[in-house]
Design an enzyme around this catalytic site. Sequence first.
Site, PDB file in Angstrom:
ATOM      1  N   LYS A 109       0.956  -1.152  -0.024  1.00  0.00           N
ATOM      2  CA  LYS A 109       0.043   0.191  -0.194  1.00  0.00           C
ATOM      3  C   LYS A 109       0.812   1.378  -0.056  1.00  0.00           C
ATOM      4  O   LYS A 109       0.731   2.230  -0.858  1.00  0.00           O
ATOM      5  CB  LYS A 109      -1.041  -0.106   1.307  1.00  0.00           C
ATOM      6  CG  LYS A 109      -1.711   1.090   1.268  1.00  0.00           C
ATOM      7  CD  LYS A 109      -2.365   1.240   2.759  1.00  0.00           C
ATOM      8  CE  LYS A 109      -1.383   1.703   3.610  1.00  0.00           C
ATOM      9  NZ  LYS A 109      -1.661   2.155   4.850  1.00  0.00           N
ATOM     10  N   THR A 110       1.741   1.153   0.856  1.00  0.00           N
ATOM     11  CA  THR A 110       2.715   2.424   1.217  1.00  0.00           C
ATOM     12  C   THR A 110       3.456   2.988  -0.293  1.00  0.00           C
ATOM     13  O   THR A 110       3.602   4.002  -0.666  1.00  0.00           O
ATOM     14  CB  THR A 110       3.572   2.240   2.302  1.00  0.00           C
ATOM     15  OG1 THR A 110       2.833   1.986   3.279  1.00  0.00           O
ATOM     16  CG2 THR A 110       3.953   3.587   2.487  1.00  0.00           C
ATOM     17  N   ASP A 297      -4.715   8.372   3.240  1.00  0.00           N
ATOM     18  CA  ASP A 297      -4.143   7.064   3.555  1.00  0.00           C
ATOM     19  C   ASP A 297      -5.023   6.551   4.703  1.00  0.00           C
ATOM     20  O   ASP A 297      -5.543   7.229   5.371  1.00  0.00           O
ATOM     21  CB  ASP A 297      -2.516   7.199   4.180  1.00  0.00           C
ATOM     22  CG  ASP A 297      -2.218   6.055   4.285  1.00  0.00           C
ATOM     23  OD1 ASP A 297      -2.396   4.883   3.793  1.00  0.00           O
ATOM     24  OD2 ASP A 297      -1.020   5.961   4.906  1.00  0.00           O
ATOM     25  N   GLU A 298      -5.186   5.348   4.828  1.00  0.00           N
ATOM     26  CA  GLU A 298      -5.808   4.821   6.076  1.00  0.00           C
ATOM     27  C   GLU A 298      -7.278   5.344   6.074  1.00  0.00           C
ATOM     28  O   GLU A 298      -7.889   5.651   7.132  1.00  0.00           O
ATOM     29  CB  GLU A 298      -5.267   4.964   7.230  1.00  0.00           C
ATOM     30  CG  GLU A 298      -3.601   4.603   7.336  1.00  0.00           C
ATOM     31  CD  GLU A 298      -3.651   3.085   7.806  1.00  0.00           C
ATOM     32  OE1 GLU A 298      -4.504   2.324   7.473  1.00  0.00           O
ATOM     33  OE2 GLU A 298      -2.313   2.798   8.243  1.00  0.00           O
ATOM     34  N   GLN A 328      -8.941  -3.586   8.227  1.00  0.00           N
ATOM     35  CA  GLN A 328      -7.981  -2.965   9.355  1.00  0.00           C
ATOM     36  C   GLN A 328      -8.601  -1.775  10.077  1.00  0.00           C
ATOM     37  O   GLN A 328      -7.620  -0.994  10.707  1.00  0.00           O
ATOM     38  CB  GLN A 328      -6.748  -2.930   8.661  1.00  0.00           C
ATOM     39  CG  GLN A 328      -6.194  -3.991   8.105  1.00  0.00           C
ATOM     40  CD  GLN A 328      -4.661  -3.689   7.645  1.00  0.00           C
ATOM     41  OE1 GLN A 328      -3.963  -3.341   8.328  1.00  0.00           O
ATOM     42  NE2 GLN A 328      -4.515  -3.750   6.474  1.00  0.00           N
ATOM     43  N   ARG A 674       0.696  -8.888  10.945  1.00  0.00           N
ATOM     44  CA  ARG A 674       2.077  -8.441  11.218  1.00  0.00           C
ATOM     45  C   ARG A 674       3.075  -9.359  11.043  1.00  0.00           C
ATOM     46  O   ARG A 674       4.463  -8.971  10.806  1.00  0.00           O
ATOM     47  CB  ARG A 674       2.160  -7.844  12.601  1.00  0.00           C
ATOM     48  CG  ARG A 674       1.543  -6.598  12.818  1.00  0.00           C
ATOM     49  CD  ARG A 674       1.069  -5.682  11.957  1.00  0.00           C
ATOM     50  NE  ARG A 674       0.016  -5.719  10.933  1.00  0.00           N
ATOM     51  CZ  ARG A 674      -0.065  -5.124   9.950  1.00  0.00           C
ATOM     52  NH1 ARG A 674       0.742  -4.280   9.532  1.00  0.00           N
ATOM     53  NH2 ARG A 674      -1.098  -5.368   9.081  1.00  0.00           N
TER      54      ARG A 674
END
Length: 816
Positions: A109-110, A297-298, A328, A674
């Site tokens: 994503k980043t 973002d997010e 998330q 994670r």
Amino acid sequence: MAGPCGNGTEEFAEDMADPFELDGFDSLSSAEAGAETARNAAEGGEAPLSSRLFGKAEAHGAPSAAASDGPAAAATRAAYLEGLNPQQREAVLTTEGPVLVLAGAGTGKTRVLTTRLAHILATQKAWPGQILAVTFTNKAAREMKARIRALIGDIVEGMAWLGTFHSIGVRFLQRHAELAGLRSGFSILDTDDQVRLLKQVLAAENIDEKRFPARQIAALIDAWKNRGLTPDTVPAGEAAAFANGRGARVYAAYQARLRALNAVDFGDLLLLPVAMLKATPDLLAEYRRRFRYILVDEYQDTNTAQYLLLRLLAGENGNICCVGDDDQSIYGWRGAVVENILRFPKDFPQAKVIRLELNYRSTGHILAAANGLIAHNRGRLGKTLHSVAGMGEKVWLRGHTDDEAEARAIADDIEALLRAGHSPREIAILVRASFQMRRFEERFVEIGLPYHVVGGPRFYERQEVRDALAYLKVIHTPDHDLAFERIINVPRRGIGAASVKKMHALARLRGLSLYRAAALMMDSDELPARTRRPLKDLMTAFARWRAQAAELPPAALAEVVLEESGYVDMWKAEKTPQAEGRLENLKELVRSMEAFDTLSGFLEHVALVMDADQAAAGEKVVLMTMHAAKGLEFDTVFLPGWEEGLFPHQRALDEAGEAGLEEERRLAYVALTRARRRAIISCVQMRRVHTMWQPAQPSRFIDELPAAHVAILDDALPLAPVTEPEVADTSVDNASAGAGQRTGRRTAADPVSGRTARAPFRQMERRHDHGLCEGQRVFHQKFGYGTIAEVDGEKLTIDFEKAGRKRIMAAFVEAV
DNA sequence: GATCCATTTGTTTTT
DNA sequence: CAAATGGATC
């Protein structure tokens, strides 16, 4: 014109002068500002961006290519696009119109976000100042900036509107303070100030603070602000919940006090810009024109106020790109509304939805387990995550008699991992609640295992730091009543509550700030002489410090102030063991100020950045909450405390019912994903809460993990991987993990008594078969990834991607 | 006005 | 169980 594309260099120089960055804009009405803009552009204006843009950009090739072949041609062969998969590439290249990028955990994503921004800049679709890019944390903003810089150079420095929602809110308010009823130089209150102010309001309203605590109304007001509600739009029913229906009244009084103090709280940083833009159509039009591209973002974590702000700025057909993962969303308790992301396609009917479903992070079993777990949630947009790695190890599940045994076992595992050459920074323990950390810290200290707590009590929230900051705030803004009140008698100088009360009375009567009232009273006979003297000393000191503030750098000033005020001596005189730590923190504070040239710059930083830069992690095992772990990844992740009541947390269930449960489940999903290669979930039978032992039951989440991807562990963690025949299709989709595949109580429940014969550890030791074959991709702790060229019993010949050909024992590599 | 003691409260997660 | 708050007493 689609973008500010010009051909000649001179034209560029003119265009690039960002009219909004010019001084003086704040004082103009938007209509005048428009005229001013044209004038400045015609004259060339200040063009601080252009030099940077060209200097670096040319070095990196992109814009010069654009000049000869046109941006589009440059785009398709730009170096930054290499290595993107088709979906990622689409997400980067679809710059026009509304786009929702559903990016599952570990799908890059980043990278997509930063590449997209770099692409827009490199192809000159917009100048840096015309892009609004919002993140949730300062860390994320910093990281994004750094990564864009790595792609296209210092152009990124011109991105004035890259930051957290709150820092962008501050920017709006600073530019248009008067529209929000503020004067320039307003202060931003922290939660502590907020509560103290509310206490005053409650007292003025004659509301019994014991029955209706200030903290409670603070939380209510915060929630209202998160939802974009002003005092007059709070639903009557909700206002009734506090102080017999006086909730909205208190809210209004609080807002009035804030304005009188020329201060805003955190919620205002979002709420006021929204109100301002709504009320001033010209201004809104200006900003809509200005922000050619909006990137968020997010997105799953946006609250209603943030959502409103974005919708206002994006308009109907804006180029808005929201990136997020509904699975998330873990900040509902803080006002985040998952529905924002769920309804994006409805908000923007012509929106393009792009799914990133290739997971580059975790091995197959871990991903499959996480997928199976999250499949129990309803109301998802739905994704099918595919793993690009092999199946790897199954998710380990282990039971313990109590929390101490759990800590001991995990500590033992970690020691073994370290002995086997694993890097400590690749090992993390993720807990639901911070109190769980304690057991681990105790154990780690006992065995001398280096660890690092992320999160902990926040630096800027420590008492001594806040006191020190209060001094600085008063020097910077004498009218900051709350700051002044905080330190007027700290250290004790004999100015007690009674005297402060008198000052308050005078201040209110004359419409003055507390500081000015104090200045008057130090020369009047209102106060007894024994109070007047110290007050006069203090006021003289402040005058002196303020004069020095003009000459000294902030750090030096702080040192002088802390010394001369007697604040340092106060802690030196205290003989408690904590006093030393406090002095350390004060030194740390001064050190952190050295990076700032001005006091106001530092104070703004502090107000917005609640996370002091974490000390470099170093070679340490990481201990943190699941929330803090979002966005991070580790080879090995320990997930202790999966018990009913703790995880899912009882309070989440009580307060939000089914929705709360789903959020907890998403948290479990975040925690599990994670892990790159190894996840160990554990639970205990008895947990010590305060002083009492409480029986605990395994979390329902354990039973929701698909049995095929979980293995029970009744001993230490096996160090070599349990290898399995590679499965061609390693993906697991939501549907298949749902009904039939669930783990029954037989395998997962009560792992303590359920010690089964299928202890994977033993089985593996018995058979010597390492299960590795030629052509297989493997991972080695030191040499990284490689492919097996030859197998000779236990000895393997491996071609490493970076390190070249090596001969390695099978025990030291892991299949990927 | 300061110090000491008792009671309470919190331990979900944070810009 | 610890810290933080608040009240009572000196």
